[in-house]
Design an enzyme around this catalytic site. Structure first.
Site, PDB file in Angstrom:
ATOM      1  N   ASP A   1       4.029  -5.403   6.820  1.00 50.27           N
ATOM      2  CA  ASP A   1       2.965  -4.415   6.656  1.00 50.27           C
ATOM      3  C   ASP A   1       2.113  -4.353   7.926  1.00 50.27           C
ATOM      4  O   ASP A   1       2.634  -4.560   9.022  1.00 50.27           O
ATOM      5  CB  ASP A   1       2.123  -4.773   5.426  1.00 50.27           C
ATOM      6  CG  ASP A   1       1.555  -3.556   4.705  1.00 50.27           C
ATOM      7  OD1 ASP A   1       0.772  -2.829   5.329  1.00 50.27           O
ATOM      8  OD2 ASP A   1       1.885  -3.340   3.526  1.00 50.27           O
TER       9      ASP A   1
ATOM     10  N   HIS B   1      -4.478  -1.728   5.140  1.00 49.06           N
ATOM     11  CA  HIS B   1      -3.349  -1.531   4.229  1.00 49.06           C
ATOM     12  C   HIS B   1      -2.658  -2.850   3.882  1.00 49.06           C
ATOM     13  O   HIS B   1      -2.379  -3.149   2.710  1.00 49.06           O
ATOM     14  CB  HIS B   1      -2.358  -0.550   4.852  1.00 49.06           C
ATOM     15  CG  HIS B   1      -1.256  -0.100   3.951  1.00 49.06           C
ATOM     16  ND1 HIS B   1      -0.087  -0.813   3.782  1.00 49.06           N
ATOM     17  CD2 HIS B   1      -1.130   1.005   3.178  1.00 49.06           C
ATOM     18  CE1 HIS B   1       0.706  -0.161   2.948  1.00 49.06           C
ATOM     19  NE2 HIS B   1       0.101   0.937   2.553  1.00 49.06           N
TER      20      HIS B   1
ATOM     21  N   SER C   1       2.587   2.409  -2.350  1.00 49.53           N
ATOM     22  CA  SER C   1       2.243   1.195  -1.602  1.00 49.53           C
ATOM     23  C   SER C   1       1.515   0.190  -2.477  1.00 49.53           C
ATOM     24  O   SER C   1       1.650  -1.026  -2.309  1.00 49.53           O
ATOM     25  CB  SER C   1       1.338   1.542  -0.414  1.00 49.53           C
ATOM     26  OG  SER C   1       2.070   1.949   0.704  1.00 49.53           O
TER      27      SER C   1
END
Length: 763
Positions: A148, A220, A544
């Site tokens: 990620d 994220h 996600s």
């Protein structure tokens, strides 16, 4: 018959001629980054592999080792054999024809697919996440890798209080870099690496605003990691919304991060490097909340498919997001050796009330805590058009499209196009800059995603939006007031499959149902990077966010059943999923509220309370994936190159439907067809299971035998599922079958399309 026998030199000349013919000689001769993939690692020393890669490159650089070394970017030497290099199209073509090369593909960019959710799914507790009848204390020996944007290690979600020493088998390490050193890791965050060779080969590295280290600057990676494996945080909140305790699915599991994603995305060269290291480091599970754009390319021209194939061969479960394109056939991460996750809602919404002067009240989605102290005139943004913009253009509140005189002091009703990538928050900034005091935003895709705004604002769907616009037109002085966002539980049926969640059928291999399951992915609160806004926690939506929910569940299964294979874990998750919402009604799909089907949610909504005792499982070994590859067109030579062993196509499946998968899809049923499945008893040693079938419309489904009698744990039994067309049908039809023994129910979806029918869906 005329035959052509071309030498390598003549092929090269022909290739150059074709380039000239289409006026692209400059492209053919300009170097760009390619990945040269050569299958499984064959045991050679890593330094020997690097030398061999240089020699191979030298063969397309006139024999020059020096030029070969200059073009070389990265060698993958642990989990599989490959390298990345700068090549012209001609050189890439030449290498693709060399012995031992499986595929050559460009360094493409992948996109990120971007609390209370665990309570919603029935997992209670702070740190233990115990499930009745089982101990999950072995979480501390489960290592979960996240590919990620990195991690914010100081987040309370990643503290290591009361955690035992790092497992001795761990081979990874903490890589130092900008604002990150080896001591940054702890007994929770046990590994951290970063990769930028692929990114820097394609983009100007001086434009990187991210930390050149495993540290997360976008948020994220920290968000997804904390969803799956974050520690308990007693006071997690977003500006006062959704206040309370929150934790990941496996809060005591270990974390290893592999930062491959930068400001503009994630490149294949870096993704493969992360897979390669993760396989060597010793992770048990890999989580990827990212993927290619639809339609996805061939399995071995796709970095995630390649990396996950070799991960599965090493006993690592790969969990990936399905994508956020929302259309039929848009699901990605389609390989059968990974588990692919769609997104759905929980029963928690973040809403703002819109009150009109006649007392009418509408509810929209919002994370805005700004409040209008009094009502103000409300107009359509099309009435505030400016300059050369048409009223239609201004209705979308585009930059410079709003007249300040007309907008000042008013609430504007703006539109957001279904295909737009524009920020909804930016629209509120444009309205504010034009003097507006509030905004009602009509989301033409009806995605129900709550976002923050800079003025009082709320997002509504088409139906409510049109109602408000109709009121404006029919009222001489329409007024409105928008109230701050608040947290609401139980407002709508839940779970619902989100509008943005990518859907089946599988565009690459229709015989394999994708997505596999759905999990919470709408308005999820989790940890964040303060570098991406001065806050510790944030609310995001996307597949996600759904992916790490399944990753956390998989970690709990691995903790209780450490010997289970990746396919067995996937089977337990799929066959225990539910097709019903919390009110015991069929799961529906936003925005239209239609009844869902397996193309929306795969086997259903994950049910972590049942996954540890699935009763029966559908296992698959690496040899089964070889037979699958043979069935979809890979010949024995290609398979041997991929596996670097004695794999053959002698036992190839008739069709890909024969893979021992927990779902069954028959996309081209001509009259009758049969598939065989094998189940393994992981429940009570002595048990009897009976088959119950809900056949797709127009199809008669029978199961032989319809009763399975097990006498021992680990015993395997085969059964055959027969399909027979009984009535003409159009498009796909859906059903399911279950093996039932007492309270155990092992359920698999059935997806069938009669040959020559159109591509529509039949429910």
């Amino acid at each position: 018959m005329v035959s052509f026998r071309c030498t390598s030199r003549s092929i090269s000349i022909l290739f150059l001629f074709l380039c000239v013919l289409v006026a692209e000689i400059n492209i053919c001769l300009s170097a760009k980054v390619y990945v040269v993939y050569m299958g499984s690692k064959n045991g050679d020393d890593p330094d020997e592999i690097l030398m061999q890669n240089h020699q191979l490159l030298a063969s397309v650089h006139g024999g020059s080792i020096e030029q070969a070394q200059e073009s070389h970017i990265y060698s993958y030497r642990h989990g599989f054999r490959a390298f990345a290099a700068k090549l012209t199209d001609l050189q890439a073509f030449q290498i693709s024809k060399m012995p031992g090369v499986v595929s050559v593909f460009p360094n493409l960019k992948r996109s990120l697919h971007t609390t209370h959710s665990w309570d919603f799914m029935g997992l209670l507790g702070e740190e233990t996440m115990e499930i009745t009848g089982f101990s999950t204390k072995n979480q501390v020996n489960v290592i979960v890798g996240f590919i990620d944007t990195g991690i914010w290690p100081e987040s309370p979600s990643f503290n290591d209080a009361n955690m035992p020493p790092v497992p001795a088998r761990w081979k990874g390490h903490c890589e130092s870099g900008e604002a990150f050193n080896a001591s940054t890791c702890n007994r929770k965050l046990i590994g951290a690496r970063y990769y930028k060779s692929g990114y820097e080969a394609e983009e100007d590295s001086t434009n990187i605003v991210s930390f050149r280290s495993p540290r997360d600057s976008s948020g994220h990676g920290s968000h997804t990691t904390s969803i799956a494996a974050g520690r308990y945080v007693s006071n997690m909140t977003y500006k006062g919304l959704a206040s309370g305790g929150a934790r990941g699915g496996a809060p005591m599991a270990r974390i290893a991060v592999y930062k491959t994603c930068w400001d503009s995305g994630c490149y294949d060269v870096d993704l493969l490097a992360a897979f390669d290291d993760a396989i060597r480091d010793g992770v048990n599970i890999l989580s990827l909340s990212l993927g290619p754009d639809a339609p996805q390319g061939d399995y071995f021209s796709d970095a995630i498919s390649v990396g996950s194939f070799h991960a599965a061969r090493h006993g690592i479960l790969v969990v990936a997001s399905a994508g956020n394109e929302g259309n039929p056939g848009s699901a990605t991460n389609l390989a059968p050796w990974m588990i692919t996750v769609a997104a759905s809602s929980t029963d928690r919404d973040f809403t703002s009330d819109i009150i009109l002067e006649n007392g009418a009240k509408f509810t929209g989605e919002s994370l805005s805590l700004f409040e209008m102290k009094a009502s103000a005139r409300i107009i359509s943004a099309s009435e505030a058009y400016a300059g050369y913009f048409t009223p239609y253009q201004s209705s979308y509140c585009l930059e410079s499209s709003l007249n300040r005189t007309k907008a000042r002091g008013k609430v504007l009703v703006c539109r957001h196009a279904e295909s737009s990538t524009e920020s909804k928050m930016v629209k509120s900034m444009l309205v504010k800059n034009a003097g507006g005091v509030g905004m009602v935003l009509i989301d033409e895709a009806d995605k129900d995603i709550a976002v923050p705004f800079v003025i009082p604002s709320a997002i509504v769907g088409q139906k409510i939006g049109n109602h408000i616009l109709s009121h404006i037109k029919s009222t001489s002085k329409p007024m409105s007031r928008i109230f701050p966002a608040k947290t609401v539980l139980g407002l709508k049926p839940a779970p619902r499959v989100t509008a943005f969640s990518s859907k089946g059928p599988n565009s690459l291999t229709p015989e394999i149902l994708k997505p596999d399951v759905t999990a919470p992915g709408l308005n999820i609160l989790a940890s964040w990077s303060p570098a991406a806004g001065d806050k510790q926690f944030n609310i995001l939506s996307g597949t996600s966010m759904a992916c790490p929910h399944v990753t956390g569940i998989a970690a709990l299964i691995k903790a209780v059943h450490p010997s289970w294979s990746p396919a067995t874990i996937r089977s337990a998750i799929m066959t225990t999923a539910t097709l019903l919402d919390k009110h015991r009604k069929p799961i529906i799909v936003d925005p239209e509220g239609r009844r869902g089907n397996p193309f929306d949610y795969g086997s259903g909504f994950v049910n972590p309370k049942r996954v540890l005792d699935p009763g029966l499982v559908y296992d698959a070994q690496p040899a089964d994936y070889v037979a699958f590859l043979c069935s979809v067109g890979y010949d024995e030579k290609a398979v041997h190159q991929i596996t670097q062993d004695n794999s053959r196509c002698d036992h190839a499946f008739r069709t890909a439907s024969d893979l021992n998968y927990p779902s069954i899809t028959v996309p081209n049923l001509e009259d009758n067809f049969s598939v065989t499945r094998t189940v393994t008893n992981v429940g009570k040693p002595k048990s009897i299971y009976k088959a119950v079938v809900s056949s797709p419309i127009g199809i008669n489904v029978t199961i032989i035998p319809d009763q399975l009698i097990f006498n021992s744990l680990g015993e395997k039994m085969n059964f055959t599922v027969n399909f027979k067309v009984t009535a003409p049908s159009k498009g796909y039809a859906f059903g399911f079958f279950s093996w039932i023994s007492g309270r155990s129910r092992v359920t698999s979806p059935l997806v069938v399309r009669v040959a020559h029918s159109n591509s529509g869906l039949l429910r």
